[in-house]
Design a protein around this motif. Structure first.
Motif, short mmCIF file in Angstrom:
data_model
loop_
_atom_site.label_atom_id
_atom_site.label_comp_id
_atom_site.label_asym_id
_atom_site.label_seq_id
_atom_site.Cartn_x
_atom_site.Cartn_y
_atom_site.Cartn_z
N ASP A 124 0.86 -1.18 0.00
CA ASP A 124 0.00 0.00 0.00
C ASP A 124 0.89 1.22 0.00
O ASP A 124 1.89 1.27 0.72
CB ASP A 124 -0.91 0.02 1.24
N LEU A 125 0.51 2.21 -0.78
CA LEU A 125 1.29 3.44 -0.89
C LEU A 125 0.33 4.62 -0.77
O LEU A 125 -0.75 4.61 -1.37
CB LEU A 125 2.01 3.50 -2.24
N LYS A 126 0.75 5.61 0.00
CA LYS A 126 -0.08 6.80 0.18
C LYS A 126 0.82 8.02 0.09
O LYS A 126 1.78 8.15 0.84
CB LYS A 126 -0.78 6.74 1.53
N LEU A 127 0.51 8.90 -0.85
CA LEU A 127 1.23 10.15 -1.02
C LEU A 127 0.25 11.30 -0.86
O LEU A 127 -0.85 11.26 -1.42
CB LEU A 127 1.87 10.23 -2.41
N GLY A 128 0.65 12.31 -0.12
CA GLY A 128 -0.24 13.44 0.06
C GLY A 128 0.52 14.74 0.18
O GLY A 128 1.69 14.76 0.59
N TYR A 129 -0.15 15.82 -0.19
CA TYR A 129 0.46 17.13 -0.09
C TYR A 129 -0.65 18.15 0.14
O TYR A 129 -1.71 18.08 -0.47
CB TYR A 129 1.22 17.48 -1.37
N THR A 130 -0.39 19.11 1.04
CA THR A 130 -1.32 20.19 1.32
C THR A 130 -0.54 21.50 1.31
O THR A 130 0.57 21.56 1.82
CB THR A 130 -1.97 20.00 2.71
N PHE A 131 -1.14 22.52 0.69
CA PHE A 131 -0.50 23.83 0.76
C PHE A 131 -1.57 24.90 0.90
O PHE A 131 -2.70 24.75 0.46
CB PHE A 131 0.40 24.10 -0.47
N GLU A 132 -1.19 25.97 1.58
CA GLU A 132 -2.11 27.07 1.87
C GLU A 132 -1.71 28.30 1.09
O GLU A 132 -0.52 28.56 0.88
CB GLU A 132 -2.10 27.39 3.36
N THR A 133 -2.71 29.05 0.67
CA THR A 133 -2.48 30.35 0.05
C THR A 133 -3.23 31.39 0.86
O THR A 133 -4.22 31.08 1.52
CB THR A 133 -2.97 30.37 -1.41
N ALA A 134 -2.77 32.62 0.81
CA ALA A 134 -3.41 33.68 1.58
C ALA A 134 -4.80 34.01 1.04
O ALA A 134 -5.74 34.21 1.81
CB ALA A 134 -2.54 34.93 1.58
#
Length: 142
Positions: free
Chosen positions: A15-25
């Motif tokens: 099982d493989l899980k990749l995630g990314y979160t980014f915020e902008t103003a």
């Protein structure tokens, strides 16, 4: 009365899980997550030494279900204040129908579905008050 469970299942996979979160103003928070499963082995031994072991990996069997070699699930999300939206994609490749056990096997088509969800948090009414609208399988894949 004596009950003895002789059956067994031996499975191996990744099982493989990749995630990314980014915020902008100004535009809020964006997220992406990809989850994948790779099934290397799914051997079912119903009665050891009496009935041959069935290798179900990569196949479908009426009595036991579907065991694709791999599958993937993608989630793309967005949040800005009380608003949120997600799109989810599911992909399962085609598999052999091994129900009757003798080649040539019939193919079961791949499955690709997309779900969308929109939400609004009513924080003034309480910490867990949310209205959501979801549409599952928006492309009507069968």
């Amino acid at each position: 009365l004596l009950n003895i469970n002789l059956a067994g299942i031996e499975q191996q996979g990744l099982d493989l899980k990749l995630g990314y979160t980014f915020e902008t103003a100004a535009a809020g928070r964006f997220s992406a997550q990809l989850t994948g499963t790779y099934l290397m082995k799914y051997d079912q031994d119903l009665v050891p030494g009496v009935i041959p072991v069935e290798d179900l990996a990569g196949g479908y069997e009426d009595n036991y279900g579907m065991f694709p070699d791999w599958s993937a699930f993608l989630t793309l999300g967005w949040e800005l204040g009380p608003l949120s939206a997600n799109i989810n994609g599911t992909f399962i490749p085609s598999v052999d129908d091994i129900t009757f056990g003798t080649p040539p096997f019939a193919k079961i088509d791949s499955y690709n579905a997309w779900d969308v969800r929109f939400g609004y948090d009513f924080a003034d009414l309480g910490p867990n008050v949310r209205l959501s609208l979801s549409i599952n399988n928006i492309t009507d894949e069968e």
